[in-house]
Design an enzyme around this catalytic site. Structure first.
Site, mmCIF file in Angstrom:
data_model
loop_
_atom_site.group_PDB
_atom_site.id
_atom_site.type_symbol
_atom_site.label_atom_id
_atom_site.label_comp_id
_atom_site.label_asym_id
_atom_site.label_seq_id
_atom_site.Cartn_x
_atom_site.Cartn_y
_atom_site.Cartn_z
ATOM 1 N N ARG A 233 0.786 -1.249 0.054
ATOM 2 C CA ARG A 233 -0.119 0.093 -0.230
ATOM 3 C C ARG A 233 0.668 1.195 -0.012
ATOM 4 O O ARG A 233 1.801 1.449 0.993
ATOM 5 C CB ARG A 233 -0.889 0.082 1.034
ATOM 6 N N LEU A 234 0.757 1.856 -0.872
ATOM 7 C CA LEU A 234 1.720 3.234 -1.372
ATOM 8 C C LEU A 234 0.995 4.408 -0.545
ATOM 9 O O LEU A 234 -0.124 5.116 -0.957
ATOM 10 C CB LEU A 234 2.124 3.427 -2.633
ATOM 11 N N ASP A 235 1.857 5.062 0.477
ATOM 12 C CA ASP A 235 1.104 6.276 1.007
ATOM 13 C C ASP A 235 1.164 7.427 0.172
ATOM 14 O O ASP A 235 2.067 7.691 -0.442
ATOM 15 C CB ASP A 235 2.080 6.355 2.287
ATOM 16 N N ALA A 236 0.275 8.201 0.338
ATOM 17 C CA ALA A 236 -0.056 9.295 -0.240
ATOM 18 C C ALA A 236 0.784 9.740 -1.691
ATOM 19 O O ALA A 236 1.497 10.550 -1.671
ATOM 20 C CB ALA A 236 0.442 10.569 0.574
ATOM 21 N N GLU A 272 -2.583 4.995 -1.980
ATOM 22 C CA GLU A 272 -3.604 6.008 -1.356
ATOM 23 C C GLU A 272 -3.365 7.312 -2.188
ATOM 24 O O GLU A 272 -2.279 7.666 -2.390
ATOM 25 C CB GLU A 272 -2.740 6.273 0.185
ATOM 26 N N ASP A 297 -11.719 6.759 -0.375
ATOM 27 C CA ASP A 297 -11.755 7.785 0.825
ATOM 28 C C ASP A 297 -13.313 8.185 0.875
ATOM 29 O O ASP A 297 -14.063 8.433 1.655
ATOM 30 C CB ASP A 297 -10.853 8.936 0.978
ATOM 31 N N HIS A 301 -16.210 8.842 3.769
ATOM 32 C CA HIS A 301 -16.923 10.086 4.058
ATOM 33 C C HIS A 301 -18.243 10.104 4.010
ATOM 34 O O HIS A 301 -18.836 10.546 4.688
ATOM 35 C CB HIS A 301 -16.218 11.143 3.382
ATOM 36 N N GLN A 367 -8.785 7.948 9.382
ATOM 37 C CA GLN A 367 -10.105 8.422 9.936
ATOM 38 C C GLN A 367 -10.376 8.394 11.304
ATOM 39 O O GLN A 367 -10.912 8.975 11.849
ATOM 40 C CB GLN A 367 -11.100 7.706 9.098
#
Lengths: 512, 512
Positions: A233-236, A272, A297, A301, A367
């Site tokens: 999972r690659l952050d931001a 991400e 995301d 939300h 979150q």
């Protein structure tokens, strides 16, 4: 450049200047367990940016690791198809009282029992101290010492594979943490043409970027080869800036493809992304970034604000049932319209993107943890709300992810915690955190990120799992996952076959 | 926000706050020629960022323009296909002794005689003073007053169309000039998340970017509607940063498409790009930027360094015959290999991109003017060299562009010139220029950009055109263009039908 060996005996060895700014030296007497630093310019010894282990933490020497010492038992493991996963986001430090990789192993059966078949482990790259979410890591090739280091992670992965669990690791390629970050001593890792919210941006396209691109694009292969991981999972990823004609993503994915073709099993990359742009999961040939899937995301939300009206103050642009319907039918809720929070038109439609390119969730570390008091959904909505949330998530046409403890309604908080050693930095984090949440007008004391208590409080309370209230929710998750697996309609990711019809603002009919 | 009318009579009118940060006011007595400023915050009057005319220069009031006063005679004009063009880059201030739009008109026949059928006019957006290449413009909707303003440009375009000449304008969307730049008083035009070499980057994707995107994406329509232009050349598009899911390019091109469908004639966008990335000319559906064509700098570099060995000091990565061959067969010479000048691997193959997506040249304002002494090719290589250069350029499978005067071998320099009024800025430009060229170890005096002499010296010397030496080259160009037009093989842009075989380092056989 001098190699400074500090263990088992002290010694300095001059290194040879090689091509492209690299330095090399060959030692005939190097042994696993040898500890070393580098002296780049005659002043000061610093750990290896490509260190495989930092047994004494981020400021200490690097250790030579022999990756062949672990005897893998997973030779028959061939990974699981991404779309069959039920992911489980896990923070090693707070998942068990011990906070280690090995202590996770005895708990795995409790996860498989309810149908979880993939861990997504929050970053384990060596970070300062022993309490951190992981996004302050500074050695992308070293496994956190306090979690059990390289051998601990290997044992965990092997145990997971034995139980049919795939293992994904969260990796951070967009910045390095503020403490123990000696990369600037070694090379042009950073650029000042762009910035990230967390520190200097990594130099993915400036002068001398090739070495940096190599450094990061080889990282997935390392996890694949030496730790038998099944995906990352690659952050931001939106904070990685790269205007190269051959993007870093393409470079990295081409390497992975060559590798997996040899290995005979797939390896998946989940992004991400804060772009709301379907190109993240499009193939490079079509101008895309080529990720297998990305976090959705907008699903969180839209669902969360409907479950907890107070959530509107955090997600001002959400709160309509039509938005949840759109999250089901299209994916991105913001697909080009004006978004107040962003102060601009935002996003692009993902209606044509099949659901197996998205990971959905109603809780995750961000979150939950990016609330002043780290409240999980379990303390924000009632029991029926939790059941609804679970069904809404697990019966969606996406790859579902639970945040550790969510499956039984854990009500301990997941706070923000760090364990820096630099007083100035500690202060900066404390103040920064307060400032970040200033507009929520928090009452009472503000949890101290540096306090050990914030970490301890965030640990899962395993005894709850057996208590009736929690058991009920656990069974509920188990049943939903079982339905998801057994009913063909529930693992159909084709959006065309799905309908989501709002019943005013109080209900939604989801037809699959 | 107050509207501050200064001509024909002084008056202040309070404006109404409208949606999205705009202000409006309706005047029933506004007339063409009325001059006005805005008072954004009670202090200071500033010209209109969307001014259509700055009759008194960048610091003065804006003027109301009635675009209907020009009676267009080009009603039957339907533009020319981009691939049929022979472009001619023209700087209005130095093309004629007068340096005005209208003074260009009597010269047009001299251009059409040799086969030129398209002008590419260097930027005319209002810049400080009356001497500037145009890249310091600060009013992207206003036409330089010293060139003759809006009516002058319209007359020129109309005259061009009457002679079968298409008109392209060079526009700068990546920055605004340093003097007369009052945009910060009005709105969030700039961003500090990225930078350009020439000033603050324009805010194409940050908070409140929608207004900025509207401002710039409407600009092409303005030139198309009110000035009947046939296309634009967009300056340095690689310095525009935009991570939006719907890129600025796509937004702009969608608007143009709607407009041209109504207008019934095409409008072309040519990019200056320093990315060596074929995606610039790919369609947005394929992940591209959607430009009709882009400048092919690599063609210039590879050809020029072979013609002038000293050129190697400026273009260190060029100088091999194989590179020129690749410029013909592929387009980009740097297509992924390490490039010393850039200190990284650079580019991507454009071998599959048809030649009509590239504009080639052996001279342009940058390659000539960004030399300390602004030497044209005519003073760097001999007569035979010039003939070879012309043939190599005009017989290539690309859309050719000549730099004004090149057609007859003008030997006046094209220097860098400005006419700022701010002493500090003048000093900064003078020093900056010296610093930029420091590594060339210039002997003798350094031309002063601010000196009127630098401008005057750069003007074309029209009397030369009739002299035998120059006439010979003029005829040569005429003949080559005629061949290009008449032989089907020479307007075949399909690379597959082309061969380029180096004869050692001294020759090249081009088969079309």
């Amino acid at each position: 450049m001098v190699l400074h060996i500090v263990h088992p005996e002290k010694r300095e060895v001059k290194m040879e200047r090689a091509e492209w700014g690299y330095f090399t030296v060959e030692l005939t007497d190097a042994v696993p367990g040898m500890r070393y630093l580098y002296i780049p310019d005659g002043e000061g010894s610093f750990p290896d940016p490509a260190s495989h282990h930092q047994p004494e933490g981020v400021h200490g020497p690097s250790e030579v690791i022999d990756h062949c010492t672990h005897t893998w038992r997973d030779t028959k493991w061939r990974n699981l198809p991404l779309q069959d996963l039920v992911l489980y986001e896990l923070h090693v430090g707070t998942f068990t009282p011990e906070g280690t990789f090995e202590s996770v192993i005895p708990k795995l059966s409790e996860l498989t029992e309810i149908g979880i078949n993939a861990l997504e482990i929050m970053p384990v790259a060596q970070f300062p101290g022993n309490r951190n979410w992981g996004y302050d890591g500074v050695f992308p090739y070293a496994v956190q010492n306090s979690y059990g280091g390289p051998s601990g992670l290997k044992k965990l992965v092997d145990a997971c594979h034995a139980k049919g669990i795939a293992v994904y690791l969260d990796v951070v390629y967009n910045h390095l943490g503020p403490e123990g970050n000696y990369f600037g001593k070694f090379g042009p890792y950073f650029t000042d043409t762009c910035s990230t919210p967390w520190g200097d941006a990594i130099n993915f396209d400036g002068p001398h970027a090739d070495g940096v691109r190599e450094y990061y694009s080889n990282n997935p292969l390392y996890w694949l080869e030496h730790y038998h991981l099944d995906g990352l999972r690659l952050d931001a990823i939106h904070t990685i800036h790269d205007s190269s004609a051959v993007s870093f993503w393409e470079l990295m994915q081409n390497k992975i493809q060559s590798f997996t073709e040899q290995a005979g099993k797939p390896f998946y990359l989940i992004a991400e992304s804060d772009l709301n742009d379907p190109k993240v999961v499009k193939r490079p040939e079509a101008g895309g970034f080529g990720f297998s899937a990305q976090w959705l995301d907008d699903f969180h939300h839209s669902l969360y604000v409907l479950l907890d009206k107070k959530g509107k103050s955090r997600y001002e642009d959400f709160g309509k049932m039509e938005q949840l319907a759109k999250a089901y039918t299209d994916g991105f809720v913001h697909s080009g319209e004006y978004v107040s929070f962003r102060k601009k038109k935002f996003g692009r439609s993902s209606a044509s993107v099949p659901g197996n390119h998205f990971v959905n969730f109603v809780q995750n570390h961000d979150q939950v943890g990016n609330r002043v008091r780290g409240e999980r959904l379990s303390v924000l909505v009632g029991h029926e709300g939790l059941k609804l949330a679970a069904a809404a998530t697990l019966l969606a046409p996406y790859i579902p992810m639970l945040f550790m403890g969510e499956e039984y309604g854990e009500d301990a908080p997941f706070l923000y915690f760090v364990s820096h050693s630099d007083e100035k930095l500690i202060k900066a984090v404390q103040e920064g955190r307060k400032k970040e949440f200033a507009h929520y007008k928090t009452e009472g004391t503000f949890p101290d990120p540096q306090a050990e208590e914030s970490f301890e409080k965030s640990k899962l309370q395993w005894q709850k799992r057996k208590q009736p209230k929690y058991q009920q929710l656990l069974k509920w998750h188990q049943k939903l996952i079982q339905l998801r697996r057994s009913l063909p309609a529930l693992h159909n990711f084709n959006k065309v076959d799905l309908q989501a019809q709002p019943l005013g603002q109080e209900g939604l009919v989801l037809i699959r």
